[in-house]
Scaffold this active site. Structure first.
Site, mmCIF file in Angstrom:
data_model
loop_
_atom_site.group_PDB
_atom_site.id
_atom_site.type_symbol
_atom_site.label_atom_id
_atom_site.label_comp_id
_atom_site.label_asym_id
_atom_site.label_seq_id
_atom_site.Cartn_x
_atom_site.Cartn_y
_atom_site.Cartn_z
ATOM 1 N N ASP A 50 0.905 -1.040 0.029
ATOM 2 C CA ASP A 50 0.023 -0.195 -0.007
ATOM 3 C C ASP A 50 0.374 1.027 0.159
ATOM 4 O O ASP A 50 0.528 2.483 -0.246
ATOM 5 C CB ASP A 50 -0.774 -1.065 1.392
ATOM 6 C CG ASP A 50 -0.509 0.346 2.276
ATOM 7 O OD1 ASP A 50 1.146 0.064 1.989
ATOM 8 O OD2 ASP A 50 -1.267 0.445 3.427
ATOM 9 N N SER A 51 2.597 1.179 -0.240
ATOM 10 C CA SER A 51 3.003 2.150 -0.213
ATOM 11 C C SER A 51 2.984 3.102 -1.933
ATOM 12 O O SER A 51 3.252 4.167 -2.106
ATOM 13 C CB SER A 51 4.639 1.747 -0.400
ATOM 14 O OG SER A 51 4.208 0.922 -0.709
ATOM 15 N N ASP A 89 -1.500 -5.731 -0.224
ATOM 16 C CA ASP A 89 -1.448 -5.155 1.240
ATOM 17 C C ASP A 89 -3.331 -5.002 1.320
ATOM 18 O O ASP A 89 -3.607 -4.539 0.702
ATOM 19 C CB ASP A 89 -0.863 -3.896 0.809
ATOM 20 C CG ASP A 89 0.112 -3.619 1.939
ATOM 21 O OD1 ASP A 89 0.939 -4.826 2.766
ATOM 22 O OD2 ASP A 89 1.520 -3.030 2.368
ATOM 23 N N LYS A 119 -1.530 -8.955 3.135
ATOM 24 C CA LYS A 119 -0.720 -8.378 3.628
ATOM 25 C C LYS A 119 -1.208 -7.973 4.909
ATOM 26 O O LYS A 119 -2.064 -7.089 4.028
ATOM 27 C CB LYS A 119 0.811 -8.154 3.417
ATOM 28 C CG LYS A 119 1.758 -7.760 4.339
ATOM 29 C CD LYS A 119 3.414 -7.360 4.374
ATOM 30 C CE LYS A 119 3.390 -6.097 4.008
ATOM 31 N NZ LYS A 119 2.891 -4.936 4.048
ATOM 32 N N GLU A 121 -0.846 -5.249 8.764
ATOM 33 C CA GLU A 121 0.026 -4.781 9.351
ATOM 34 C C GLU A 121 -0.492 -5.539 11.129
ATOM 35 O O GLU A 121 -1.515 -5.114 11.270
ATOM 36 C CB GLU A 121 0.266 -3.117 9.664
ATOM 37 C CG GLU A 121 0.532 -2.720 7.660
ATOM 38 C CD GLU A 121 0.791 -1.510 8.183
ATOM 39 O OE1 GLU A 121 0.260 -1.196 9.167
ATOM 40 O OE2 GLU A 121 0.785 -0.869 6.718
ATOM 41 N N GLU A 188 9.224 -3.840 9.972
ATOM 42 C CA GLU A 188 10.094 -2.553 9.158
ATOM 43 C C GLU A 188 10.283 -1.452 9.864
ATOM 44 O O GLU A 188 9.731 -1.941 11.849
ATOM 45 C CB GLU A 188 8.644 -2.087 8.563
ATOM 46 C CG GLU A 188 9.011 -1.316 8.257
ATOM 47 C CD GLU A 188 7.909 -0.020 6.535
ATOM 48 O OE1 GLU A 188 7.204 -0.579 6.686
ATOM 49 O OE2 GLU A 188 8.310 1.078 6.606
HETATM 50 O O1 KIV Z 1 3.505 -0.524 1.752
HETATM 51 C C1 KIV Z 1 5.063 -1.288 1.700
HETATM 52 O O2 KIV Z 1 5.100 -1.766 0.249
HETATM 53 C C2 KIV Z 1 5.160 -2.296 2.269
HETATM 54 C C3 KIV Z 1 6.044 -2.987 2.193
HETATM 55 C C4 KIV Z 1 7.807 -2.326 2.193
HETATM 56 C C5 KIV Z 1 7.141 -4.107 3.383
HETATM 57 O O3 KIV Z 1 4.593 -2.582 3.397
#
Ligand code: KIV
Length: 281
Positions: A50-51, A89, A119, A121, A188
């Site tokens: 989600d970056s 994510d 994924k 958090e 992280e």
């Molecule tokens: O959102 C993301 O890109 C991430 C990774 C950098 C682990 O969570």
């Protein structure tokens, strides 16, 4: 190639899990089919992080990322790749409310993208949700330490675990996520000794970002790696290319050619009777 054959070439979450303590896992983010195709042969996991809210959409945080964005980019990355295990994510607000909410949205992510896993958090507080998803067929990668979706609670993008209590809390989070059934987890922005302890103790692969060389793998954001995201460079980033000036230079040359009518030249124009029947000639 049949869909069956294409599928069988991909690394699975079981393959990833089996890499604990072995050759470090290589993980990069990808958000588009074209970049996924370029990275596919080099990485073990393509992470649709989600970056993308920050590096693709120009947001200040990841909080505004929606499930539809993740589905669209996840689908593109799956289409662009053949070999890597694709993990998508779960965006903020799509899983924290209840295990049932998490299941409904994680199922959409897997079904509508074709990715192998999601994924999410969180640590101790998300263990019940992770167990709920895994028991119902959804592979989950955890994410502890610095959690970008919680920046408004934790006070910004700061390294975590700097005092003893903080370090103990991250270790407890990592244990809870692994015990809940996550096949791997990201640590992280966590001080090195804490990340090293986690990598040594947790029995599934621990993938670091701003963590420790002792981790079972490393992940970076692709735009940081190739020098496309230049607003700021976190301490933990190593840049392997500097594409931003090259793109700006290409745009400058294109603009000059258009303004001087040097582009398009004759070879870029269609003729009345093309030599071959191919549509792009
Ligand atoms: O959102 C993301 O890109 C991430 C990774 C950098 C682990 O969570």
């Amino acid at each position: 190639m049949s869909t069956q054959t294409a599928r069988s070439q991909r690394l699975t979450t079981s393959d990833i899990r089996a890499r604990k303590g072995g050759v470090p896992l290589v993980v990069l983010t990808a958000y588009t089919a074209s970049v996924a195709a370029l990275l596919d042969a080099e990485v073990d996991i393509l992470m649709v992080g989600d970056s993308l809210g920050m590096v693709v959409y120009g947001m200040d945080t990841t909080l505004g990322v929606t499930l539809d964005m993740m589905i669209n980019h996840g689908r593109a990355v799956v289409r662009g790749s053949k070999r890597a295990c694709v993990v998508v994510d779960m965006p903020f607000g799509s899983y924290q409310e209840s295990p049932a909410q998490a299941f409904a949205n994680a199922a959409r992510l897997l079904v509508e993208t074709g990715a192998a896993a999601v994924k999410l958090e969180g640590g101790v507080e998300m263990a019940e949700t992770i167990a709920f998803l895994v028991a119902r067929g959804i592979p989950v990668m955890g994410h502890v330490g610095l959690r970008p979706q919680s920046v408004h609670v934790t006070g910004g993008f700061r390294a975590q675990g700097r005092d003893e209590a903080g370090g103990r809390a991250i270790l407890a989070d990592a244990r809870a996520v692994a015990e809940a059934g996550a096949f791997a987890l990201v640590v992280e922005g966590t001080i090195e000794p804490v990340a090293r302890t986690i990598a040594g103790e947790i029995t599934v692969p621990v993938i670091g970002i701003g963590a420790s060389p002792a981790c079972d793998g490393q992940v970076l954001v692709i735009d940081d790696v190739v020098g496309l995201f230049t607003e700021f460079t976190p301490k933990f980033v190593k840049r392997y290319a500097d594409l931003a000036p090259q793109i700006a230079e290409a745009a400058r040359r294109f603009a000059a050619d258009v303004r001087s009518r040097a582009f398009p030249a004759t070879e870029h124009c269609f003729t009345a009777k093309p030599a071959s029947g191919r549509s792009r000639r």
